[in-house]
Design a protein around this motif. Structure first.
Motif, mmCIF file in Angstrom:
data_model
loop_
_atom_site.group_PDB
_atom_site.id
_atom_site.type_symbol
_atom_site.label_atom_id
_atom_site.label_comp_id
_atom_site.label_asym_id
_atom_site.label_seq_id
_atom_site.Cartn_x
_atom_site.Cartn_y
_atom_site.Cartn_z
ATOM 1 N N GLN A 70 0.839 -1.208 0.000
ATOM 2 C CA GLN A 70 0.000 0.000 0.000
ATOM 3 C C GLN A 70 0.876 1.261 0.000
ATOM 4 O O GLN A 70 0.465 2.292 0.503
ATOM 5 N N THR A 76 2.270 -4.451 8.019
ATOM 6 C CA THR A 76 2.738 -5.725 8.582
ATOM 7 C C THR A 76 3.314 -6.687 7.545
ATOM 8 O O THR A 76 4.355 -7.289 7.765
ATOM 9 N N MET C 1 -2.651 14.935 17.284
ATOM 10 C CA MET C 1 -2.552 14.376 15.920
ATOM 11 C C MET C 1 -2.899 12.901 15.957
ATOM 12 O O MET C 1 -2.339 12.139 16.734
ATOM 13 N N TYR C 2 -3.818 12.517 15.127
ATOM 14 C CA TYR C 2 -4.227 11.121 15.043
ATOM 15 C C TYR C 2 -3.133 10.316 14.347
ATOM 16 O O TYR C 2 -2.580 10.736 13.338
ATOM 17 N N ALA C 4 -2.396 6.670 12.671
ATOM 18 C CA ALA C 4 -2.982 5.399 12.255
ATOM 19 C C ALA C 4 -2.209 4.253 12.887
ATOM 20 O O ALA C 4 -0.993 4.298 12.992
ATOM 21 N N LYS C 6 -0.370 1.130 12.779
ATOM 22 C CA LYS C 6 0.283 0.322 11.753
ATOM 23 C C LYS C 6 1.143 -0.714 12.442
ATOM 24 O O LYS C 6 1.823 -0.419 13.412
ATOM 25 N N GLY C 7 1.086 -1.916 11.943
ATOM 26 C CA GLY C 7 1.864 -2.992 12.538
ATOM 27 C C GLY C 7 3.314 -2.827 12.176
ATOM 28 O O GLY C 7 3.642 -2.282 11.150
ATOM 29 N N GLY C 8 4.167 -3.286 13.003
ATOM 30 C CA GLY C 8 5.581 -3.250 12.713
ATOM 31 C C GLY C 8 6.229 -4.481 13.276
ATOM 32 O O GLY C 8 5.541 -5.441 13.630
ATOM 33 N N PRO C 332 -4.075 -5.403 4.108
ATOM 34 C CA PRO C 332 -4.635 -4.087 3.799
ATOM 35 C C PRO C 332 -4.915 -3.935 2.305
ATOM 36 O O PRO C 332 -4.134 -4.382 1.470
ATOM 37 N N TYR C 334 -6.286 -0.751 1.389
ATOM 38 C CA TYR C 334 -6.861 0.592 1.430
ATOM 39 C C TYR C 334 -6.519 1.445 0.225
ATOM 40 O O TYR C 334 -7.217 2.387 -0.082
#
Lengths: 282, 202, 365
Positions: A70, A76, C1-2, C4, C6-8, C332, C334
């Motif tokens: 993306q 991930t 500040m929002y 997101a 995110k996986g790491g 994802p 998106y």
């Protein structure tokens, strides 16, 4: 460190040779899907096994690898694939588009223009651009052989008749070098123009469907359209909330319970570079 | 396998010193050449091989040939030490029928260079043969203009030692696209690729 | 500040730890051993070996343990290991007439040479939960077989074939290996059989069932099902003669089907064939039904049902491929979704504008 139980870059040498031969034929016939003896990989089908096999067959210790999903380096699956290659191929990794020699991607082409010598490896779920119009492989193979693409023209025309425009947002079909209709993988059509005459080599790997195809550098890649309905890309009224870019592909986020929206660059490296290097934001 | 002829391991030329990494480097050079036709690429990891054909030609085969890819040798190269080298290091079967070959090694003077090789089919153009054409030099011959995928505009290429009618034959091969053979020109430790997609002005 | 979520690296590492913890479960409960899985969940091991195309009971048991009993996940684990193994060559075809059978039944004849051997089967159990199993305890010893286990059992199919009543096994082409080369269509029968042998049991069961309900009916009879041990022969190139390298358990099903024939050709029964590792009767029978259904074109039958559609069956039988692609929807999407949002918003705006214009036009009239 590579695990001694497995060969360098996971695949055995015989498998690599088979994939390498398929890649060379794919480069020789741009846009044609070369069948190859895809292997089970330690990651699931549909999660990038085609791209991983292509990358494993080309990558070496001198390479610098970037992996995005993306457009982002920190999603991930991108993390998981990057970790896999850092381990099995002892390869340097980066998030910087301009530093990478090999970029494996799912669903995006980086915003930073690519250069000669770079290789962009696409993960492809359904390599056949005609598949949703004709489910049979035996049929679509014949259509490609005969260059008989009327079914695609009809489909796009029907979309115009119904909606007044071609309503395809991603995986927008392209014609490669005037011969083969090709799926650019599910990138947004926003990225299609970047494929045209790119100085970088584009390799596409579909693991589950066991196909490899390629677009060599400087090869014409035309998004299908009609004279009275020319191809156009997505635009936003908003700009990136982080770096202010008006030129990049934006991801939309819902930031509160009322459904307030915020737009940020999908390409995290591009966005970060613009924020840290003011001159890059010019 | 060797039809009564025993491979003498003492006289056999060595193959790749570091198979996984050398093959990877060689392949990237070959991929670079194939995706940018006309560009002369040198092969740093190429072992000397059996003498003739060139180090570049044998390195190409060591990188890509194996038991799944029959190899055809032109008379000039069909010698026991070449056969032994390819059988031992690549495991590739040597065939005498052009139609069976996945890879073929030709000399620049080999007559009817395209005749009889597998051209692939419209449904499976990838099944065509790749010809390795050994030439005296990749430079210094008559200059031709190449254009097609992988070339930014035009490339001026001057492969030496090819017969007069070679390029007419190539034009015929190119018109078969997407079918047709692909070519790799080799000399010493360098190679230059000519995939079927590329047109050459005669 | 929002920001997101995110996986790491960390999120993945924690997920792996959580999974390992779930796998182990309550530490107060004794951990399963591979031997326990092999011995007491033997049919799960058989299925994983069959669809994983790798005959190794302890590796399959390990995969089942690692997958917490999710057999499709276990099959995937075994496949991904198998694919990295070097190939030494092809074994000789199994001779199942040399099988030492633990079970052998035929539904086409009341008695057959060698007899009907019921063996261990669920067929005649009453499906009542056996609460005595909830507690550990000694079980009665197995009865010893009175039959001569050294005697080879002639196949029912061979007997029918000698009479001319059953077609000889179709012989079309040398074996290929789907795990080394991509599937090309139309496929040879050896490739189809390999695909079906690796295919998902549930998928083949449903397809086989559909043929019985009229979607490509073949009037099947179980010519024979046998389960037992067979030797595996291999000819090492340096020896030049066959040696026995293993003994494996297999289940074989010969399905005898609707006869073909015409005014000139005497009618004959036709075959469908199924083979699975271990004791896997449901799988072997389903495979045999689908194999026969896929021969429709070869036998000049009209092929109109899903089970007769080679491309449909072969392209969707593999549960490792299917599971991966279905579950990849969790990844994802998106960027794609954003493209769709942009398109749909634009289309909605156009429709809305047209509607407004229509109202204005009407008001102006």
């Amino acid at each position: 460190m590579a695990d001694d139980a497995y060969n360098y870059a996971y695949l055995d040498e015989q498998t690599k040779r088979m994939i390498r031969r398929a890649i060379l034929k794919a480069v020789a016939v741009p846009g044609y899907q070369v069948p190859f003896g895809g292997r089970e990989m330690p990651l699931p089908y549909g999660w990038g096994t085609g791209g991983i096999q292509v990358t494993a067959a080309i990558i070496g210790r001198d390479d610098t690898l970037k992996v995005i999903d993306q457009g982002a380096d920190d999603t991930t699956n991108a993390v998981s694939i990057r970790r896999f290659f850092a381990k099995v191929a002892e390869v340097a990794t980066t998030t910087r588009t301009d530093e990478a020699t090999v970029i494996q991607t799912r669903h995006r082409v980086p915003e930073t223009p690519l250069r000669e010598g770079q290789i962009l490896v696409f993960q492809v779920p359904i390599p056949e651009p005609l598949r949703m119009l004709e489910p049979r492989e035996t049929e679509t193979r014949t259509l490609h052989a005969l260059s008989e693409y009327g079914v695609m023209q009809v489909s796009l025309y029907e979309s115009i008749a119904r909606h007044g425009r071609i309503s395809k947002g991603y995986n927008y079909p392209v014609m490669v070098n005037g011969r083969y209709i090709m799926s650019p993988s599910p990138i947004p059509k926003f990225d299609n123009p970047k494929l045209d005459r790119s100085p970088a080599l584009q390799l596409y790997g579909a693991g589950r469907e066991k196909r490899i195809y390629a677009v060599p550098p400087y090869t014409p890649v035309k998004s299908l359209d009609f004279d009275d309905h020319p191809f156009e890309i997505e635009t936003w009224e908003q700009c990136c909330a982080l770096c202010g870019s008006k030129e990049s592909f934006l991801d939309e986020m819902i930031v509160d319970d009322d459904g307030k929206h915020l737009f940020v660059c999908s390409d995290t490296d591009y966005c970060e570079r613009r924020r840290t290097l003011p001159e890059a934001a010019e | 396998m060797s039809n009564g002829h025993m491979t003498d391991l003492r006289t056999l030329a060595p193959g790749l010193a570091d198979p996984a990494h050398d093959a990877q480097q060689l392949f990237r050079a070959v991929l670079d050449a194939t995706s940018r036709p006309g560009r002369i690429v040198s092969l740093p990891a190429a072992p000397a091989g059996p003498g003739t054909p060139s180090a570049a030609a044998t390195a190409y085969l060591l990188t890509l040939a194996d038991r799944d890819t029959p190899v055809w040798l032109a008379d000039a190269f069909d010698r026991p030490e070449v056969r032994d080298f390819l059988r031992f290091h690549a495991g590739a079967p040597i065939v005498t029928k052009r139609a069976e070959a996945v890879f073929a090694v030709l000399a620049s003077a080999t007559p009817q260079p395209f005749e009889g090789f597998n051209l692939g089919s419209d449904a499976y153009p990838d099944r065509s043969a790749t010809l390795i054409v050994e030439v005296p030099d990749l430079r210094g011959g008559p200059t031709r203009q190449w254009h097609g995928p992988g070339i930014d505009g035009r490339a001026a290429v001057a492969v030496a030692g090819l017969a007069e009618d070679f390029w007419q034959d190539w034009a015929a091969n190119h018109t078969l696209f997407p079918c047709g053979v692909d070519i790799v020109f080799t000399a010493r430790t360098e190679l230059c690729a000519l995939p079927r997609s590329v047109a050459v002005e005669v | 500040m929002y920001v997101a979520v995110k996986g790491g690296e960390t999120a993945i590492a924690h997920s792996l730890d959580l999974l390992a913890d779930k796998r182990r479960g309550d530490r107060a409960i004794a951990e399963l051993s591979l031997e326990q899985i092999d011995q007491q969940l033997g049919l799960a091991v058989d299925r994983v070996m069959t669809e994983g195309s790798c005959y190794d009971r302890s590796l399959a048991a390990l995969a089942i343990k690692q997958a917490r009993g999710d057999l499709i996940e276990a099959i995937f684990l075994l496949r991904a290991y198998r694919t990295t193994l070097p190939r030494f060559g092809d074994s000789l075809p199994l001779d199942t007439s040399a099988m030492v059978a633990e079970r052998r039944i035929s539904s086409t004849f009341k008695d057959v040479p060698g007899g009907q051997v019921l063996g261990p089967t669920y067929d005649y159990t009453h499906r009542l939960l056996d609460f005595s199993l909830a507690a550990a305890g000694d079980r009665p010893a197995a009865p010893t077989a009175p039959a001569d286990t050294n005697r080879s059992l002639p196949r029912v199919g061979d007997i029918l074939e000698r009479e001319g009543m059953l077609e000889p096994p179709p012989r079309d082409g040398a074996s290929e290996d789907l795990t080394r080369r991509p599937l090309t269509l139309p496929a040879s029968r050896p490739v189809r059989l390999q695909n079906l042998a690796r295919g998902d049991e549930g998928f083949l069961l449903a397809l086989g069932y559909s043929t019985q309900r009229g979607y490509g009916n073949n009037h099947p009879f179980v010519g024979e099902i046998r389960y037992g041990h067979v030797p595996v022969g291999f000819v090492p190139e340096e020896l030049g003669f066959a040696i026995e390298i293993a003994e494996i358990d297999v289940t074989e099903c010969d399905m005898v089907n609707q006869f073909a024939g015409s005014h000139d050709v005497p009618p004959q029964f036709t075959r469908g064939y199924g083979l699975a590792f271990g004791h896997s009767e449901r799988k072997a029978m389903s495979m045999a039904l689908v194999d026969r259904a896929l021969r429709a074109e070869e036998l000049s039958e009209s092929a109109t049902s899903p089970a007769q559609d080679e491309e449909f069956v072969l392209a969707h039988s593999d549960n490792v491929e299917a599971s991966g692609f279905v579950q990849h929807l969790k990844l994802p999407h998106y960027v794609d979704f954003q493209s769709e949002l942009v398109v749909v918003r634009a289309l909605r705006a156009e429709v809305e504008a047209r509607r407004r214009q229509a109202v204005l036009d009407q008001a102006a009239e």
